[in-house]
Write an enzyme that holds these catalytic residues in place. Structure first.
Site, PDB file in Angstrom:
ATOM      1  N   TRP A   1       0.853  -1.192   0.000  1.00 37.26           N
ATOM      2  CA  TRP A   1       0.000   0.000   0.000  1.00 37.26           C
ATOM      3  C   TRP A   1       0.889   1.242   0.000  1.00 37.26           C
ATOM      4  CZ3 TRP A   1      -2.162   2.569   4.871  1.00 37.26           C
ATOM      5  CH2 TRP A   1      -3.095   3.555   4.533  1.00 37.26           C
TER       6      TRP A   1
ATOM      7  N   ASP B   1      -0.832  -5.638   9.038  1.00 40.31           N
ATOM      8  CA  ASP B   1      -1.781  -4.570   8.696  1.00 40.31           C
ATOM      9  C   ASP B   1      -3.109  -5.268   8.380  1.00 40.31           C
ATOM     10  OD1 ASP B   1      -3.266  -2.511   7.738  1.00 40.31           O
ATOM     11  OD2 ASP B   1      -1.817  -1.816   6.258  1.00 40.31           O
TER      12      ASP B   1
ATOM     13  N   LYS C   1     -13.373   0.219   6.981  1.00 40.01           N
ATOM     14  CA  LYS C   1     -14.097  -0.481   5.915  1.00 40.01           C
ATOM     15  C   LYS C   1     -15.150  -1.422   6.476  1.00 40.01           C
ATOM     16  CE  LYS C   1     -10.326   1.103   4.222  1.00 40.01           C
ATOM     17  NZ  LYS C   1      -9.632   1.740   3.203  1.00 40.01           N
TER      18      LYS C   1
END
Ligand code: LMR
Length: 401
Positions: A131, A212, A247
């Protein structure tokens, strides 16, 4: 003093969001920033969140400070969600959550803690690719980054043996950043068997995983997605898990996350927590409470938790269907190219294997927005976007294919 500053180019993902908003084209398509969208193209407030918010507003009798660790009920319930209630590391009092402003806050806290615990210039090994925001979050804390092999663009699969060979050669104490599920940007995840093998190597080489974990429930399911995080917390003496509720609870702008620290024993855990308190106090003092209070309310109430789990599993199922539909459309539109990995990958993202020039062309000619690496947010698709995107890729000038 500001005359010394150059104007920076916008950051790759949030800059794209601003560019999309500024584009007046009526049929523009946003496949950029990773936010979930429903059939109407809306990022909704989840039903469980609305119900929990009403309860929080009704019950809350003070807005006084909580403290750098944030909301205790949130920290307890999020540990149970991520690790599973009764996990051995929780039972041994060697794992605890520290609330943070979103997943980014958790990653930064983890990076600062690594730097405090290790020598200056500590290296964190990240997947190639990873990312984009991992880079400033880690390097901003004084961490250096190295990359381990991860993604095979030709097959859309994980280069597992190459990854294992790299990790197996690391020195004891090295930190390896892993994506718990829904790898960002590739969508290529480790299988359960691969997680087992990886954790064995991490343990044998005395490495420290930094997981993560921003998409629990959006890959395969709430429990299945947590396998890697649960394994590292069980089998390794030390681990860090940065999680986000952006999310899976749709709480993006409320900034809800946590850093779970797994330590050898309760005394070392308390030492790590004391440093996190000092670190957070020196950056932002305390995390915002509202979103964390909402998550704690949902997870602490069996019927609200049930509403949330059902909603989340519908979101996961919608993205799975979109993956199947997109793969079918691309197969028909571009029979000379293999996009079948999109169907096998997980979560919000996949890479389309497009050159930066092709990405620019799609944006300038068709008003389709995605980051330069050709990552798409699967949740940004709908039947029209699938048709437009497939036709636009099929129509790419041959120099850009
Ligand atoms: C993304 O990768 O698009 C999301 O994680 C949102 C962000 O902050 O970049």
């Amino acid at each position: 003093m500001f005359e010394t500053l150059d104007t920076l180019t916008p950051e790759s993902i949030l800059g794209l969001l601003a560019a999309f908003r500024a584009d007046p084209a009526p049929g523009k398509i946003d496949l950029g920033v990773g936010v979930y969208r429903n059939e109407q193209g809306i990022t909704p407030v989840m039903k469980a969140v609305r119900l929990a918010e009403q309860a929080v507003y009704a019950d809350q009798d003070s807005k006084s400070y909580l403290g750098p660790m944030g909301n205790d009920a949130f920290n307890t319930s999020i540990c149970n969600l991520v690790l599973g209630a009764g996990h051995a590391a929780l039972a041994a009092a060697r794992a605890r959550a520290f609330q943070s402003p979103g997943g980014c806050g958790a990653l930064r806290l983890g990076a600062e803690l690594i730097r405090k615990a290790g020598s200056a210039g500590t290296v964190v090994h990240v997947s190639d690719p990873t990312w984009a925001n991992h880079v400033p979050l880690l390097t901003g804390a004084g961490i250096r980054i190295a990359s381990y092999p991860y993604y095979d663009a030709a097959t859309g699969e994980v280069r597992f043996q190459a990854m294992m060979d790299y990790i197996d050669a690391l020195s004891p104490g090295a930190v390896v950043l892993l994506h718990g599920s829904c790898h960002n940007p590739t969508g290529a995840d480790l299988s359960p068997a691969q997680w087992q093998l990886l954790v064995d190597v991490l343990a044998r080489r005395q490495l420290v995983p930094f997981v993560d974990f921003a998409y629990q429930g959006l890959g395969v399911g709430v429990e299945a997605d947590a396998l890697g995080a649960r394994l590292v917390a069980e089998k390794l003496p030390e681990a860090l898990i940065a999680l986000s509720c952006s999310k899976n609870f749709g709480l993006y702008r409320e900034r809800v996350g946590a850093l779970i620290v797994v330590s050898q024993d309760a005394a070392q855990l308390e030492a790590a927590m004391s440093h996190l308190r000092a670190i957070s106090r020196g950056i932002y003092s305390m995390p915002p409470d509202h979103g964390a209070a909402v998550v704690a309310r949902i997870l602490g109430d069996a019927s609200l938790a049930e509403v949330w789990r059902n909603e989340l599993s519908q979101m996961q199922a919608r993205m799975r269907t979109l993956r199947v539909d997109l793969t079918r459309a691309l197969r028909q539109a571009c029979p000379d190219r293999d996009f079948s990995a999109i169907e096998r990958q997980h979560g919000m993202f996949s890479l389309l294997n497009l050159s930066p020039a092709a990405v620019d062309h799609l944006r300038e000619t068709h008003h389709i927005y995605m980051p330069q690496n050709g990552r798409i947010n699967v949740a940004g698709l709908d039947p029209n976007a699938i048709a437009v995107l497939s036709a636009a890729i099929a129509a790419l000038p041959s120099a850009l294919r």
